[in-house]
Motif scaffolding. Structure first.
Motif, PDB file in Angstrom:
ATOM      1  N   ARG A   3      26.188 -38.001 -10.937  1.00 58.38           N
ATOM      2  CA  ARG A   3      25.360 -38.330 -12.263  1.00 58.38           C
ATOM      3  C   ARG A   3      25.890 -39.547 -12.635  1.00 58.38           C
ATOM      4  O   ARG A   3      27.029 -40.080 -12.266  1.00 58.38           O
ATOM      5  CB  ARG A   3      25.507 -37.279 -13.290  1.00 58.38           C
ATOM      6  N   SER A   8      26.455 -41.821 -25.393  1.00 57.33           N
ATOM      7  CA  SER A   8      26.417 -40.891 -26.511  1.00 57.33           C
ATOM      8  C   SER A   8      25.077 -41.099 -27.439  1.00 57.33           C
ATOM      9  O   SER A   8      24.267 -41.798 -27.434  1.00 57.33           O
ATOM     10  CB  SER A   8      27.509 -41.454 -27.650  1.00 57.33           C
ATOM     11  N   CYS A  11      20.031 -36.531 -29.925  1.00 58.78           N
ATOM     12  CA  CYS A  11      18.977 -36.037 -29.376  1.00 58.78           C
ATOM     13  C   CYS A  11      17.783 -37.035 -29.083  1.00 58.78           C
ATOM     14  O   CYS A  11      17.744 -37.976 -29.746  1.00 58.78           O
ATOM     15  CB  CYS A  11      18.482 -35.065 -30.522  1.00 58.78           C
ATOM     16  N   PRO A  23      14.847 -30.712 -25.504  1.00 59.84           N
ATOM     17  CA  PRO A  23      15.924 -32.024 -25.161  1.00 59.84           C
ATOM     18  C   PRO A  23      16.149 -32.187 -23.833  1.00 59.84           C
ATOM     19  O   PRO A  23      16.484 -31.229 -22.983  1.00 59.84           O
ATOM     20  CB  PRO A  23      16.926 -31.262 -26.102  1.00 59.84           C
ATOM     21  N   ASP A  25      18.943 -34.400 -23.295  1.00 53.42           N
ATOM     22  CA  ASP A  25      20.224 -35.193 -23.409  1.00 53.42           C
ATOM     23  C   ASP A  25      21.415 -34.296 -23.086  1.00 53.42           C
ATOM     24  O   ASP A  25      22.336 -34.718 -22.854  1.00 53.42           O
ATOM     25  CB  ASP A  25      20.485 -35.604 -24.678  1.00 53.42           C
ATOM     26  N   ASP A  26      21.193 -32.910 -22.865  1.00 54.40           N
ATOM     27  CA  ASP A  26      22.180 -31.904 -22.457  1.00 54.40           C
ATOM     28  C   ASP A  26      22.216 -31.618 -21.047  1.00 54.40           C
ATOM     29  O   ASP A  26      21.308 -30.896 -20.387  1.00 54.40           O
ATOM     30  CB  ASP A  26      22.176 -30.646 -23.237  1.00 54.40           C
ATOM     31  N   LEU A  27      22.962 -32.588 -19.924  1.00 50.25           N
ATOM     32  CA  LEU A  27      22.721 -32.597 -18.712  1.00 50.25           C
ATOM     33  C   LEU A  27      23.181 -31.327 -18.153  1.00 50.25           C
ATOM     34  O   LEU A  27      22.684 -30.898 -16.906  1.00 50.25           O
ATOM     35  CB  LEU A  27      23.623 -33.769 -18.188  1.00 50.25           C
ATOM     36  N   ASP A  28      24.111 -30.585 -18.756  1.00 49.66           N
ATOM     37  CA  ASP A  28      24.648 -29.364 -18.387  1.00 49.66           C
ATOM     38  C   ASP A  28      23.374 -28.128 -18.331  1.00 49.66           C
ATOM     39  O   ASP A  28      23.537 -27.282 -17.493  1.00 49.66           O
ATOM     40  CB  ASP A  28      25.809 -28.918 -19.005  1.00 49.66           C
ATOM     41  N   ALA A  29      22.574 -28.462 -19.100  1.00 47.39           N
ATOM     42  CA  ALA A  29      21.127 -27.635 -19.213  1.00 47.39           C
ATOM     43  C   ALA A  29      20.125 -28.124 -18.193  1.00 47.39           C
ATOM     44  O   ALA A  29      19.242 -27.323 -18.066  1.00 47.39           O
ATOM     45  CB  ALA A  29      20.680 -27.406 -20.688  1.00 47.39           C
ATOM     46  N   VAL A  39      21.918 -40.017 -19.200  1.00 53.04           N
ATOM     47  CA  VAL A  39      21.203 -40.253 -20.343  1.00 53.04           C
ATOM     48  C   VAL A  39      21.424 -41.961 -20.712  1.00 53.04           C
ATOM     49  O   VAL A  39      22.418 -42.497 -20.370  1.00 53.04           O
ATOM     50  CB  VAL A  39      21.497 -39.737 -21.644  1.00 53.04           C
TER      51      VAL A  39
END
Length: 219
Positions: A3, A8, A11, A23, A25-29, A39
């Protein structure tokens, strides 16, 4: 899958979040499948950047944790060509739906931004595309049913473009630039009546950006 450095960000969509807004911005999701990303800020807006490697395989996508059978997908996207990309790169960028586990099957609409204002009319005619992975890649559809799964639309590389996809049974429609009339209509989806995940799709040699993803299932 590597990645990029992540900036930072609270949202991608600002303070108002509707139930259908996803969203990014939560790369783990997110599941990066044969892609890499992070991001960033693009054209003054927070965005998810996705890079497509220099391979011809069509299963390059970021799978989002949301299920859809029938319904509407909306997103703003931009596609450009990576520096040093192959000559055939077009900045391919789009949206996948009905994504099955491990991205072994899916359907997608995508754009070829560098075709939109090409001086060659044949290239212009190939500005938007429907595919179904793995059995109906673009070249097979073009060879067997010329023009049925492609259409012209005015596009500019690396510019934010609004896209809306409406899936209903065995039909799907692609709308671009907020137009009331669809750019491309598919009346015979290859994975009809299927429920699966939504994905952000890119092609080889592409540097793509996505923001404002909304998914609204029917019912």
């Amino acid at each position: 899958m590597r990645r990029l450095a992540v900036c930072s960000l609270v949202c991608l969509f600002g303070a108002s979040m509707g139930a259908a807004e996803i969203p990014l911005d939560d790369l783990d999701a997110l599941e990066f499948h044969n892609t890499e990303g992070g991001v960033t800020t693009f054209k003054g807006h927070p965005a998810l950047q996705v890079l497509g490697p220099m391979t011809r395989a069509e299963d390059k996508l970021v799978v989002v944790d949301v299920e859809l059978a029938d319904g509407t997908i909306e997103v703003e996207l931009a596609g450009g060509v990576q520096q040093g990309a192959m000559a055939a790169a077009r900045g391919f960028v789009g949206v996948a739906f009905h994504v099955q586990e491990d991205a072994e099957k899916f359907e997608a609409f995508y754009l070829r931004p560098t075709n939109g204002r090409a001086q060659d009319q044949e290239r212009r005619n190939h500005s938007s595309q429907y595919i179904s992975f793995p059995d109906h890649p673009w070249h097979k559809l073009r060879e067997e049913t010329p023009s049925r799964y492609e259409a012209y639309v005015d596009l500019v590389p690396d510019e934010w473009t609004s896209v809306r996809i409406v899936v209903d049974g065995d039909q799907a429609r692609l709308y671009v630039h907020g137009n009331e009339q669809p750019t491309l209509i598919v009346n015979d989806l290859k994975l009809p009546e299927t429920s699966g995940a939504v994905g952000l799709w890119v092609g080889p040699g592409t540097a793509a950006h996505f923001r404002n993803l909304r998914v609204t299932p029917d019912g």
